[in-house]
Design an enzyme around this catalytic site. Structure first.
Site, PDB file in Angstrom:
ATOM      1  N   MET A  27      -5.664 -42.697 -65.697  1.00 11.05           N
ATOM      2  CA  MET A  27      -5.514 -42.081 -66.464  1.00 11.05           C
ATOM      3  C   MET A  27      -4.406 -42.283 -67.581  1.00 11.05           C
ATOM      4  O   MET A  27      -3.823 -41.234 -68.306  1.00 11.05           O
ATOM      5  CB  MET A  27      -5.177 -40.713 -65.798  1.00 11.05           C
ATOM      6  CG  MET A  27      -6.591 -40.451 -64.974  1.00 11.05           C
ATOM      7  SD  MET A  27      -6.838 -38.431 -64.714  1.00 11.05           S
ATOM      8  CE  MET A  27      -5.060 -38.113 -64.274  1.00 11.05           C
ATOM      9  N   ALA A  29      -0.572 -43.602 -68.942  1.00  9.95           N
ATOM     10  CA  ALA A  29       0.981 -43.523 -69.072  1.00  9.95           C
ATOM     11  C   ALA A  29       1.145 -44.645 -67.723  1.00  9.95           C
ATOM     12  O   ALA A  29       1.757 -44.294 -66.597  1.00  9.95           O
ATOM     13  CB  ALA A  29       1.277 -42.212 -68.150  1.00  9.95           C
ATOM     14  N   LEU A  30       0.638 -45.686 -68.004  1.00 11.79           N
ATOM     15  CA  LEU A  30       0.483 -46.826 -67.070  1.00 11.79           C
ATOM     16  C   LEU A  30       2.129 -47.371 -66.731  1.00 11.79           C
ATOM     17  O   LEU A  30       2.968 -47.315 -67.381  1.00 11.79           O
ATOM     18  CB  LEU A  30       0.043 -48.079 -67.618  1.00 11.79           C
ATOM     19  CG  LEU A  30      -1.357 -47.659 -68.370  1.00 11.79           C
ATOM     20  CD1 LEU A  30      -2.079 -49.208 -68.846  1.00 11.79           C
ATOM     21  CD2 LEU A  30      -2.243 -47.519 -67.291  1.00 11.79           C
ATOM     22  N   HIS A  34       0.031 -49.295 -61.661  1.00 11.38           N
ATOM     23  CA  HIS A  34      -1.147 -49.632 -62.320  1.00 11.38           C
ATOM     24  C   HIS A  34      -1.123 -51.085 -62.773  1.00 11.38           C
ATOM     25  O   HIS A  34      -2.233 -51.802 -62.498  1.00 11.38           O
ATOM     26  CB  HIS A  34      -1.313 -48.885 -63.645  1.00 11.38           C
ATOM     27  CG  HIS A  34      -1.653 -47.451 -63.462  1.00 11.38           C
ATOM     28  ND1 HIS A  34      -0.499 -46.402 -64.007  1.00 11.38           N
ATOM     29  CD2 HIS A  34      -2.350 -46.638 -63.107  1.00 11.38           C
ATOM     30  CE1 HIS A  34      -0.733 -45.293 -63.956  1.00 11.38           C
ATOM     31  NE2 HIS A  34      -1.697 -45.194 -63.520  1.00 11.38           N
ATOM     32  N   GLN A  58     -11.798 -33.319 -63.382  1.00  9.37           N
ATOM     33  CA  GLN A  58     -10.923 -33.462 -62.114  1.00  9.37           C
ATOM     34  C   GLN A  58      -9.750 -32.426 -62.135  1.00  9.37           C
ATOM     35  O   GLN A  58      -8.941 -32.412 -61.266  1.00  9.37           O
ATOM     36  CB  GLN A  58     -10.586 -34.807 -61.883  1.00  9.37           C
ATOM     37  CG  GLN A  58      -9.503 -35.459 -62.584  1.00  9.37           C
ATOM     38  CD  GLN A  58      -9.240 -36.924 -62.306  1.00  9.37           C
ATOM     39  OE1 GLN A  58     -10.198 -37.690 -62.527  1.00  9.37           O
ATOM     40  NE2 GLN A  58      -8.159 -37.384 -61.838  1.00  9.37           N
ATOM     41  N   VAL A 173       2.748 -49.246 -54.888  1.00  8.22           N
ATOM     42  CA  VAL A 173       4.181 -49.755 -55.373  1.00  8.22           C
ATOM     43  C   VAL A 173       5.087 -48.575 -55.406  1.00  8.22           C
ATOM     44  O   VAL A 173       4.910 -47.280 -55.781  1.00  8.22           O
ATOM     45  CB  VAL A 173       3.847 -50.207 -56.815  1.00  8.22           C
ATOM     46  CG1 VAL A 173       5.062 -50.640 -57.398  1.00  8.22           C
ATOM     47  CG2 VAL A 173       2.700 -51.175 -56.862  1.00  8.22           C
ATOM     48  N   SER A 182       4.501 -42.758 -59.797  1.00  7.24           N
ATOM     49  CA  SER A 182       3.320 -41.899 -60.129  1.00  7.24           C
ATOM     50  C   SER A 182       3.428 -41.554 -61.689  1.00  7.24           C
ATOM     51  O   SER A 182       4.779 -41.400 -62.139  1.00  7.24           O
ATOM     52  CB  SER A 182       3.310 -40.664 -59.287  1.00  7.24           C
ATOM     53  OG  SER A 182       2.617 -39.463 -60.155  1.00  7.24           O
TER      54      SER A 182
HETATM   55  P1  AMP Z   1      -4.078 -42.722 -62.097  1.00  3.01           P
HETATM   56  O1  AMP Z   1      -3.942 -43.029 -63.589  1.00  3.01           O
HETATM   57  O2  AMP Z   1      -2.985 -41.856 -61.481  1.00  3.01           O
HETATM   58  O3  AMP Z   1      -5.511 -41.975 -62.044  1.00  3.01           O
HETATM   59  O4  AMP Z   1      -4.212 -43.961 -61.229  1.00  3.01           O
HETATM   60  C1  AMP Z   1      -5.161 -44.803 -61.449  1.00  3.01           C
HETATM   61  C2  AMP Z   1      -5.252 -45.925 -60.320  1.00  3.01           C
HETATM   62  O5  AMP Z   1      -3.734 -46.332 -59.997  1.00  3.01           O
HETATM   63  C3  AMP Z   1      -5.589 -45.078 -58.959  1.00  3.01           C
HETATM   64  O6  AMP Z   1      -6.506 -46.082 -58.402  1.00  3.01           O
HETATM   65  C4  AMP Z   1      -4.234 -44.850 -58.393  1.00  3.01           C
HETATM   66  O7  AMP Z   1      -4.638 -44.925 -56.890  1.00  3.01           O
HETATM   67  C5  AMP Z   1      -3.394 -46.071 -58.696  1.00  3.01           C
HETATM   68  N1  AMP Z   1      -1.906 -45.946 -58.586  1.00  3.01           N
HETATM   69  C6  AMP Z   1      -1.315 -44.945 -59.054  1.00  3.01           C
HETATM   70  N2  AMP Z   1      -0.116 -45.025 -58.634  1.00  3.01           N
HETATM   71  C7  AMP Z   1      -0.026 -46.211 -57.804  1.00  3.01           C
HETATM   72  C8  AMP Z   1       1.183 -46.740 -56.919  1.00  3.01           C
HETATM   73  N3  AMP Z   1       2.321 -46.179 -57.230  1.00  3.01           N
HETATM   74  N4  AMP Z   1       0.772 -47.961 -56.371  1.00  3.01           N
HETATM   75  C9  AMP Z   1      -0.363 -48.289 -56.302  1.00  3.01           C
HETATM   76  N5  AMP Z   1      -1.438 -47.701 -56.991  1.00  3.01           N
HETATM   77  C10 AMP Z   1      -1.200 -46.704 -57.691  1.00  3.01           C
END
Ligand code: AMP
Length: 273
Positions: A27, A29-30, A34, A58, A173, A182
């Site tokens: 989503m 804001a990498l 990510h 979602q 991570v 996050s």
């Molecule tokens: P999101 O952008 O929050 O939807 O996350 C995209 C992907 O990155 C998802 O598969 C998350 O589980 C993964 N992700 C988010 N935060 C972390 C983290 N701290 N460590 C590993 N993977 C992550």
């Protein structure tokens, strides 16, 4: 790197790919979480596609869909610098039509824990992930263990619908002090950023107890609740890898999950034991 906005462009790009394709849905804001998924895909595949899409289905009414952090320019630069091949950035109108069949995550696994306070959240997650997997037809798709319940439900969907993609779970991570990365961490002010450490610390306390021989789930939950004080705890739960609640830790088959609110920000963390 190709920036792809439409379904036709994505299909055309995918048709040109020969060899394995890795896909990382996000989503945006990498952050380094990510990036770790992206690097793993780059290492394991000939082509890597990343999507950045804040998926409206979602989010529940009143959640942070409209304020979810957007860093489009930075995301593009990060993907370019990482060396991915294609970045898919669709609009909601590109991904959804007004009249379409839906998908329902299995209620006994999707309306508990994250899904208890966010009923329907995982229906939206599966709906968009199914679309994205069908569009990108990846050999491997990379998901973080950070969202453990989401990962389980996606693996379950891929199995159930006989999709060809292999789902690759990736390690969480963390910041040096233990906070799981996050995109929502940007909502935390300096005080809250410190308070947020209670989540990872509660998992460390549980780890120490498990190393000392504790296997009883209710005893572990009690010490975790203590370690989480004074946060508003939404849940502390221990499940097996099929997301059934358990009363005794099974080493190699258990996940300890925690969700707490720090100020108005809801944070999750977990530990695979
Ligand atoms: P999101 O952008 O929050 O939807 O996350 C995209 C992907 O990155 C998802 O598969 C998350 O589980 C993964 N992700 C988010 N935060 C972390 C983290 N701290 N460590 C590993 N993977 C992550």
């Amino acid at each position: 790197m190709k920036i792809v906005k439409t379904i036709d462009e994505l299909k055309a790009y995918r048709n040109e790919c020969t060899g394995s394709v890795g896909f990382i849905p996000t989503m945006g804001a990498l952050h380094n979480g990510h990036i770790s998924l992206i690097q793993r895909s780059l290492h394991e595949n000939e082509h890597t596609i990343v999507s950045v899409f804040v998926n409206p289905t979602q989010f529940l009414e009143g959640e942070d869909f409209n304020t979810y952090p957007k860093r489009t320019e930075a995301d593009i630069k990060i993907c370019q610098f990482a060396g991915i091949d294609a970045l898919f950035m669709p609009t909601p109108e590109t991904m959804y039509s007004s009249c379409e069949p839906s998908i329902f995550a299995p209620s006994q696994k999707a309306y508990v824990l994250e899904g208890f306070t966010r009923p329907g959240h995982f229906d939206g997650v599966l709906r968009v992930v199914l679309k994205l997997l069908n569009l990108t037809q990846p050999t491997h798709a990379y998901f973080g263990k950070k969202d453990a319940q989401q990962l389980y439900l996606i693996q379950n969907m891929v199995r159930t619908f006989f999709l060809k993609t292999q789902i690759v779970p990736c390690e969480i991570v963390r910041e040096d002090d233990g906070l799981a990365l996050s995109s929502r961490n940007v909502y935390l002010n300096a005080t809250e950023r410190q308070e947020a450490l209670h989540l990872s610390r509660s998992l460390q306390v549980a780890t120490q107890k498990i190393i000392a021989g504790q296997r009883d789930v209710s005893a572990l939950k009690t010490v975790m609740y203590e370690a989480l004080q004074p946060l508003h705890v939404e849940y502390v739960e221990i499940v097996n890898r099929d997301f059934d609640t358990i009363s005794t830790i099974e080493i190699g088959n258990s996940i300890i999950l925690v969700c707490a609110k720090v100020g108005t920000t809801r944070l999750i963390d977990n530990l695979w034991v």
